[in-house]
Scaffold this motif. Structure first.
Motif, PDB file in Angstrom:
ATOM      1  N   LEU A  55       3.731   3.042   3.696  1.00  0.00           N
ATOM      2  CA  LEU A  55       2.591   2.173   3.413  1.00  0.00           C
ATOM      3  C   LEU A  55       1.769   2.692   2.236  1.00  0.00           C
ATOM      4  O   LEU A  55       1.309   1.910   1.397  1.00  0.00           O
ATOM      5  CB  LEU A  55       1.714   2.022   4.661  1.00  0.00           C
ATOM      6  N   GLN A  59       0.969   0.802  -1.236  1.00  0.00           N
ATOM      7  CA  GLN A  59      -0.409   0.630  -1.708  1.00  0.00           C
ATOM      8  C   GLN A  59      -0.543   1.128  -3.136  1.00  0.00           C
ATOM      9  O   GLN A  59      -1.217   0.497  -3.961  1.00  0.00           O
ATOM     10  CB  GLN A  59      -1.391   1.350  -0.782  1.00  0.00           C
ATOM     11  N   GLU A  60       0.105   2.254  -3.452  1.00  0.00           N
ATOM     12  CA  GLU A  60       0.068   2.793  -4.813  1.00  0.00           C
ATOM     13  C   GLU A  60       0.657   1.797  -5.816  1.00  0.00           C
ATOM     14  O   GLU A  60       0.201   1.701  -6.944  1.00  0.00           O
ATOM     15  CB  GLU A  60       0.849   4.108  -4.895  1.00  0.00           C
ATOM     16  N   LEU A  64       0.469  -3.569  -1.207  1.00  0.00           N
ATOM     17  CA  LEU A  64      -0.381  -3.647  -0.024  1.00  0.00           C
ATOM     18  C   LEU A  64      -1.769  -3.127  -0.352  1.00  0.00           C
ATOM     19  O   LEU A  64      -1.956  -2.388  -1.320  1.00  0.00           O
ATOM     20  CB  LEU A  64       0.212  -2.805   1.115  1.00  0.00           C
ATOM     21  N   GLN A  65      -2.713  -3.505   0.495  1.00  0.00           N
ATOM     22  CA  GLN A  65      -4.092  -3.058   0.337  1.00  0.00           C
ATOM     23  C   GLN A  65      -4.587  -2.593   1.702  1.00  0.00           C
ATOM     24  O   GLN A  65      -4.498  -3.341   2.683  1.00  0.00           O
ATOM     25  CB  GLN A  65      -4.921  -4.250  -0.155  1.00  0.00           C
ATOM     26  N   GLY A  66      -5.056  -1.350   1.777  1.00  0.00           N
ATOM     27  CA  GLY A  66      -5.561  -0.804   3.031  1.00  0.00           C
ATOM     28  C   GLY A  66      -7.065  -0.956   3.134  1.00  0.00           C
ATOM     29  O   GLY A  66      -7.772  -0.841   2.141  1.00  0.00           O
ATOM     30  N   VAL A  72      -3.861  -2.801   7.207  1.00  0.00           N
ATOM     31  CA  VAL A  72      -3.212  -2.888   5.899  1.00  0.00           C
ATOM     32  C   VAL A  72      -2.730  -4.324   5.722  1.00  0.00           C
ATOM     33  O   VAL A  72      -2.124  -4.901   6.625  1.00  0.00           O
ATOM     34  CB  VAL A  72      -2.034  -1.896   5.789  1.00  0.00           C
ATOM     35  N   ASN A  75      -1.320  -7.548  -0.484  1.00  0.00           N
ATOM     36  CA  ASN A  75      -2.293  -7.709  -1.557  1.00  0.00           C
ATOM     37  C   ASN A  75      -2.238  -9.137  -2.094  1.00  0.00           C
ATOM     38  O   ASN A  75      -1.167  -9.640  -2.428  1.00  0.00           O
ATOM     39  CB  ASN A  75      -2.017  -6.706  -2.680  1.00  0.00           C
TER      40      ASN A  75
END
Length: 79
Positions: A55, A59-60, A64-66, A72, A75
């Motif tokens: 995850l 995100q990096e 995805l966006q936490g 999570v 995005n």
């Protein structure tokens, strides 16, 4: 003579690939919540740190966006 086998794909990479595939096919849409770390750990039969690694890498990449304490999500502002 046996052919050399391909090295096994690390579990965190399989999780990443399958999440990205679900997004590409529309099974996961922008704003959708990703299952919890515990749920993904059960699904992939792996530890929480392995799930978190997958995850975090997504995100990096901006896939995805936490959100602390909320989960999570896919995005919605992908390039």
């Amino acid at each position: 003579m046996p052919t050399p086998s391909k090295p096994a794909e690390p579990v965190f990479r399989r999780i990443m690939r399958e999440i990205e595939s679900a997004i590409a096919t529309g099974d996961l849409k922008p704003g959708d919540k990703i299952p919890s770390t515990a749920e993904l750990g059960e699904q992939y039969e792996c530890s929480a740190p392995t799930v978190r690694q997958a995850l975090a890498r997504l995100q990096e990449r901006g896939v995805l966006q936490g959100h602390q304490g909320r989960g999570v999500y896919v995005n919605s502002a992908q390039d």
